[in-house]
Scaffold this motif. Structure first.
Motif, PDB file in Angstrom:
ATOM      1  N   LEU A   1     -70.034 -42.915 -96.128  1.00 28.20           N
ATOM      2  CA  LEU A   1     -71.303 -43.879 -96.877  1.00 28.20           C
ATOM      3  C   LEU A   1     -71.446 -42.965 -98.372  1.00 28.20           C
ATOM      4  O   LEU A   1     -71.578 -44.241 -99.698  1.00 28.20           O
ATOM      5  CB  LEU A   1     -72.695 -43.282 -95.942  1.00 28.20           C
ATOM      6  N   ILE A   2     -71.663 -41.781 -98.859  1.00 29.74           N
ATOM      7  CA  ILE A   2     -71.302 -41.079 -99.616  1.00 29.74           C
ATOM      8  C   ILE A   2     -70.354 -41.133-100.878  1.00 29.74           C
ATOM      9  O   ILE A   2     -70.138 -41.950-102.145  1.00 29.74           O
ATOM     10  CB  ILE A   2     -71.726 -39.553 -99.777  1.00 29.74           C
ATOM     11  N   GLY A   3     -68.817 -41.608 -99.545  1.00 29.82           N
ATOM     12  CA  GLY A   3     -67.976 -42.346-100.921  1.00 29.82           C
ATOM     13  C   GLY A   3     -68.105 -43.010-100.868  1.00 29.82           C
ATOM     14  O   GLY A   3     -67.787 -43.498-102.593  1.00 29.82           O
ATOM     15  N   MET A   4     -68.377 -44.518 -99.918  1.00 28.67           N
ATOM     16  CA  MET A   4     -68.422 -46.149-100.491  1.00 28.67           C
ATOM     17  C   MET A   4     -69.108 -45.438-102.691  1.00 28.67           C
ATOM     18  O   MET A   4     -69.314 -46.374-102.429  1.00 28.67           O
ATOM     19  CB  MET A   4     -69.144 -46.492 -99.581  1.00 28.67           C
ATOM     20  N   ILE A   5     -70.597 -44.929-102.332  1.00 30.04           N
ATOM     21  CA  ILE A   5     -71.087 -44.834-103.452  1.00 30.04           C
ATOM     22  C   ILE A   5     -70.633 -44.188-104.893  1.00 30.04           C
ATOM     23  O   ILE A   5     -70.032 -44.954-105.903  1.00 30.04           O
ATOM     24  CB  ILE A   5     -72.575 -44.307-103.005  1.00 30.04           C
ATOM     25  N   ILE A   6     -69.540 -43.337-103.866  1.00 35.73           N
ATOM     26  CA  ILE A   6     -68.718 -42.725-105.194  1.00 35.73           C
ATOM     27  C   ILE A   6     -67.379 -43.474-105.891  1.00 35.73           C
ATOM     28  O   ILE A   6     -67.581 -43.506-106.622  1.00 35.73           O
ATOM     29  CB  ILE A   6     -67.893 -41.331-104.696  1.00 35.73           C
TER      30      ILE A   6
ATOM     31  N   MET B   1     -66.980 -45.352-109.478  1.00 36.60           N
ATOM     32  CA  MET B   1     -65.610 -45.123-109.934  1.00 36.60           C
ATOM     33  C   MET B   1     -64.646 -46.325-110.319  1.00 36.60           C
ATOM     34  O   MET B   1     -63.469 -45.852-110.891  1.00 36.60           O
ATOM     35  CB  MET B   1     -65.250 -43.832-109.464  1.00 36.60           C
ATOM     36  N   ASP B   2     -65.242 -47.030-109.508  1.00 33.75           N
ATOM     37  CA  ASP B   2     -64.659 -48.852-109.998  1.00 33.75           C
ATOM     38  C   ASP B   2     -62.766 -48.004-109.111  1.00 33.75           C
ATOM     39  O   ASP B   2     -61.756 -49.456-109.008  1.00 33.75           O
ATOM     40  CB  ASP B   2     -64.416 -48.986-111.205  1.00 33.75           C
ATOM     41  N   LYS B   3     -63.267 -47.742-107.614  1.00 34.47           N
ATOM     42  CA  LYS B   3     -62.020 -47.764-107.020  1.00 34.47           C
ATOM     43  C   LYS B   3     -62.289 -48.349-105.406  1.00 34.47           C
ATOM     44  O   LYS B   3     -63.689 -48.581-104.955  1.00 34.47           O
ATOM     45  CB  LYS B   3     -62.386 -46.165-106.823  1.00 34.47           C
ATOM     46  N   LYS B   4     -61.366 -50.148-105.979  1.00 34.90           N
ATOM     47  CA  LYS B   4     -61.692 -50.426-104.089  1.00 34.90           C
ATOM     48  C   LYS B   4     -61.230 -49.812-103.226  1.00 34.90           C
ATOM     49  O   LYS B   4     -59.939 -50.009-103.347  1.00 34.90           O
ATOM     50  CB  LYS B   4     -61.196 -52.215-104.663  1.00 34.90           C
ATOM     51  N   LEU B   5     -61.388 -49.138-102.107  1.00 37.30           N
ATOM     52  CA  LEU B   5     -61.340 -48.769-101.105  1.00 37.30           C
ATOM     53  C   LEU B   5     -62.773 -48.956 -99.609  1.00 37.30           C
ATOM     54  O   LEU B   5     -63.691 -49.194-100.123  1.00 37.30           O
ATOM     55  CB  LEU B   5     -62.129 -47.200-101.239  1.00 37.30           C
ATOM     56  N   THR B   6     -61.898 -49.033 -99.018  1.00 42.23           N
ATOM     57  CA  THR B   6     -62.674 -49.972 -97.679  1.00 42.23           C
ATOM     58  C   THR B   6     -63.395 -48.186 -96.836  1.00 42.23           C
ATOM     59  O   THR B   6     -62.771 -47.409 -97.078  1.00 42.23           O
ATOM     60  CB  THR B   6     -61.520 -50.294 -96.560  1.00 42.23           C
TER      61      THR B   6
ATOM     62  N   PHE C   1     -62.764 -35.920-106.328  1.00 47.10           N
ATOM     63  CA  PHE C   1     -61.549 -35.295-106.804  1.00 47.10           C
ATOM     64  C   PHE C   1     -60.251 -36.608-105.696  1.00 47.10           C
ATOM     65  O   PHE C   1     -59.377 -36.606-106.663  1.00 47.10           O
ATOM     66  CB  PHE C   1     -60.856 -34.029-106.779  1.00 47.10           C
ATOM     67  N   ALA C   2     -60.881 -36.404-105.056  1.00 42.86           N
ATOM     68  CA  ALA C   2     -59.412 -37.308-103.905  1.00 42.86           C
ATOM     69  C   ALA C   2     -59.709 -38.622-104.287  1.00 42.86           C
ATOM     70  O   ALA C   2     -58.315 -38.849-105.061  1.00 42.86           O
ATOM     71  CB  ALA C   2     -59.266 -37.086-102.204  1.00 42.86           C
ATOM     72  N   ILE C   3     -60.372 -39.304-103.974  1.00 44.19           N
ATOM     73  CA  ILE C   3     -61.002 -40.495-105.229  1.00 44.19           C
ATOM     74  C   ILE C   3     -60.330 -41.113-106.412  1.00 44.19           C
ATOM     75  O   ILE C   3     -59.727 -42.191-106.823  1.00 44.19           O
ATOM     76  CB  ILE C   3     -62.308 -40.743-104.812  1.00 44.19           C
ATOM     77  N   LYS C   4     -60.729 -39.395-107.358  1.00 43.84           N
ATOM     78  CA  LYS C   4     -60.166 -40.633-109.007  1.00 43.84           C
ATOM     79  C   LYS C   4     -58.792 -39.633-108.676  1.00 43.84           C
ATOM     80  O   LYS C   4     -57.582 -40.608-109.596  1.00 43.84           O
ATOM     81  CB  LYS C   4     -60.153 -38.893-109.556  1.00 43.84           C
ATOM     82  N   SER C   5     -58.153 -38.757-107.534  1.00 40.28           N
ATOM     83  CA  SER C   5     -56.444 -38.584-107.687  1.00 40.28           C
ATOM     84  C   SER C   5     -55.842 -40.319-107.583  1.00 40.28           C
ATOM     85  O   SER C   5     -54.389 -40.405-107.364  1.00 40.28           O
ATOM     86  CB  SER C   5     -56.035 -37.863-106.935  1.00 40.28           C
ATOM     87  N   ILE C   6     -56.715 -40.657-106.371  1.00 44.05           N
ATOM     88  CA  ILE C   6     -56.228 -42.234-106.475  1.00 44.05           C
ATOM     89  C   ILE C   6     -55.482 -43.405-107.918  1.00 44.05           C
ATOM     90  O   ILE C   6     -56.388 -43.626-108.475  1.00 44.05           O
ATOM     91  CB  ILE C   6     -56.338 -43.048-105.330  1.00 44.05           C
ATOM     92  N   PRO C   7     -54.264 -43.319-108.163  1.00 42.55           N
ATOM     93  CA  PRO C   7     -54.116 -44.324-109.561  1.00 42.55           C
ATOM     94  C   PRO C   7     -54.117 -46.108-109.026  1.00 42.55           C
ATOM     95  O   PRO C   7     -54.852 -46.619-108.141  1.00 42.55           O
ATOM     96  CB  PRO C   7     -52.322 -44.589-109.434  1.00 42.55           C
ATOM     97  N   ASP C   8     -55.281 -46.994-110.836  1.00 41.70           N
ATOM     98  CA  ASP C   8     -55.464 -47.817-110.511  1.00 41.70           C
ATOM     99  C   ASP C   8     -54.618 -48.883-109.676  1.00 41.70           C
ATOM    100  O   ASP C   8     -52.758 -48.827-110.507  1.00 41.70           O
ATOM    101  CB  ASP C   8     -55.928 -48.405-111.717  1.00 41.70           C
ATOM    102  N   ARG C   9     -54.028 -49.726-109.348  1.00 45.37           N
ATOM    103  CA  ARG C   9     -53.651 -50.643-108.984  1.00 45.37           C
ATOM    104  C   ARG C   9     -52.962 -51.215-109.753  1.00 45.37           C
ATOM    105  O   ARG C   9     -53.359 -51.624-111.039  1.00 45.37           O
ATOM    106  CB  ARG C   9     -53.966 -51.165-108.043  1.00 45.37           C
ATOM    107  N   PRO C  10     -51.046 -51.688-109.992  1.00 41.41           N
ATOM    108  CA  PRO C  10     -50.805 -52.838-110.986  1.00 41.41           C
ATOM    109  C   PRO C  10     -52.131 -54.022-110.928  1.00 41.41           C
ATOM    110  O   PRO C  10     -52.522 -54.781-110.346  1.00 41.41           O
ATOM    111  CB  PRO C  10     -49.094 -52.890-110.722  1.00 41.41           C
TER     112      PRO C  10
END
Length: 327
Positions: free
Chosen positions: A228-233, A237-242, A288-297
Motif C-alpha cells: 500500500l505504501i508502494g502504491m503511494i510511491i 513517481m508516475d509509474k503505472k504499477l498494479t 529505488f526499485a520503482i525508480k529503476s523501472i524505465p518508462d514504457r515507450p
C-alpha cells in the motif's frame, strides 16, 4: 530478438517492412531488449535463494521479481520469514538448551517451597550470562522489588527473572510483567518443578510452532502494508504499477528489515519505535526499485510505425537491468 520478432509478426508484417522498423525505429529498443532478457537462462533458472540475495543489494532486479508466479512469491516470503524465525527464536533457544535447558537451570536452584502465596528459599540464587539474569532472594527484610524502580536498572538485560517472597518479575525483550504468587492458587516446591520439566519442553515446542505460524502470518500482513505504501510511491513517481506487482516486490523488500530486526532482537536492550525504521527501510527499497523501472515507450507512436493493434502493445513489459547501465 530479430528472429523472435519475425516469428511472432510474420503473419501481419511484411519482411521488408519489419527490417526497416528494426533498423530505424528507436522506440522498439526497449521491447527488443526485453525479448533478449526473457531468453537469458540465468534469469529463467534463478532460484529463490539467489533472488533473496539479490534483493539485499541489487535493487535493479526488483522489476524482474514481478515476473514470478504466485507460488514462487509465496515460497520466497516463507523462506524470509523462516530465516527471521531461526535467528530471533531458535538461536536463543538453542543456546539455552546447550546450557542445560530448563532442567539444568532448576538443578542449580537451592531447595525452596511456595506455600500460601509466600516463597521460602534456603539461600539466595543468582544466574547471569549473555543478557540473561535470574535472581531469587526471599528475605523480606532485605529484598522487596518495586517494578517502577527496576525498569532503568534492567535495561542492560534481555531476559530477567526476579523473585522475592511475594511476587515474581519477568522481563522478556522490552516487556516487563509482575505477578504475585497468590495469583497462582497452588503450592509447590523444587521437586515438583523437576517433575514438570518434560511438560515444560512440550509446552515450549508448541509455543515455538504457534510462534512460527504467527511470524509467517504477520510477515505477509506486513507485505500488504508495504505494498500500500508502494502504491503511494508509484503514484508520486508516475509509474503505472498494479497492486499485485507492488506486492511481489514488497515481499523481497522485507528481506533487509527482517534480518535487521532479528539481530536487534538478540540485543540486551530494545529500540523505541523500531517498527517505523522497519517499514521505512522497505519503503526506501521500493523507491529505488520503482525508480529503476524505465518508462514504457509511447504506445500511439509505436502503433503508428508497426501497425499492430494497441491492445497487443499495451501488455506489461519488464526490462533488463542492463538497460540502465547503458550496455
Amino acid at each position: 530478438s530479430r528472429l523472435l520478432l519475425k516469428k511472432k509478426w510474420k503473419s501481419s508484417v511484411p519482411s521488408t517492412r519489419l527490417n526497416s522498423i528494426l533498423k530505424g525505429a528507436a522506440d522498439l529498443r526497449p521491447l527488443i531488449l526485453c525479448c533478449d532478457f526473457c531468453n537469458r537462462k540465468d534469469w529463467l533458472h534463478m532460484n529463490i535463494f539467489k533472488e533473496i540475495i539479490y534483493s539485499i543489494y541489487n535493487y535493479k532486479y526488483y522489476p524482474q521479481f514481478m515476473r514470478n508466479k504466485g507460488g514462487k512469491i509465496f515460497g520466497a516470503g516463507l523462506l524470509i520469514a523462516t530465516i527471521y524465525f531461526m535467528i530471533a527464536s531458535l538461536l536463543p533457544v538453542g543456546f539455552f538448551m546447550l546450557g542445560g535447558g530448563f532442567r539444568g537451570l532448576i538443578e542449580e536452584i537451592p531447595d525452596f517451597k511456595l506455600e500460601d502465596g509466600i516463597l521460602e528459599i534456603e539461600e539466595s540464587f543468582k544466574f547471569e550470562e549473555a543478557g540473561t539474569m535470574v535472581y531469587i532472594d526471599t528475605d523480606p527484610e532485605f529484598v522487596f522489588y518495586n517494578l517502577e524502580e527496576l525498569e532503568e536498572k534492567l535495561d542492560g538485560y534481555y531476559q530477567v527473572i526476579l523473585m522475592d517472597s511475594e511476587k515474581i518479575i519477568i522481563k522478556d525483550g522490552g516487556d516487563i510483567q509482575e505477578m504475585p504468587y497468590s495469583a497462582l492458587g497452588f503450592d509447590f516446591e523444587r521437586d515438583d518443578l523437576l517433575r514438570l520439566a518434560p511438560y515444560v519442553y512440550i509446552f515450549g515446542f508448541l509455543f515455538l510452532v504457534f510462534g512460527y505460524i504467527f511470524d509467517v502470518a504477520f510477515f505477509f500482513l506486513g507485505v500488504v502494508f508495504v505494498a500500500l505504501i508502494g502504491m503511494i510511491i508509484a503514484s508520486a513517481m508516475d509509474k503505472k504499477l498494479t497492486f499485485g506487482q507492488l506486492y511481489k516486490m514488497s515481499v523481497y523488500s522485507r528481506t533487509v528489515p527482517l534480518l535487521l530486526k532479528a539481530l536487534v532482537s538478540l540485543l540486551p536492550f530494545s529500540i523505541p519505535m523500531f517498527w517505523v525504521i522497519n517499514f521505512g527501510i522497505s519503503a526506501v527499497i521500493l523507491i529505488f526499485a520503482i525508480k529503476s523501472i524505465p518508462d514504457r515507450p509511447k504506445m500511439p507512436q509505436m502503433q503508428q510505425q508497426t501497425g499492430m493493434p494497441r491492445q497487443n502493445m499495451n501488455s506489461s513489459v519488464y526490462y533488463d537491468p542492463r538497460m540502465n547501465s547503458g550496455k
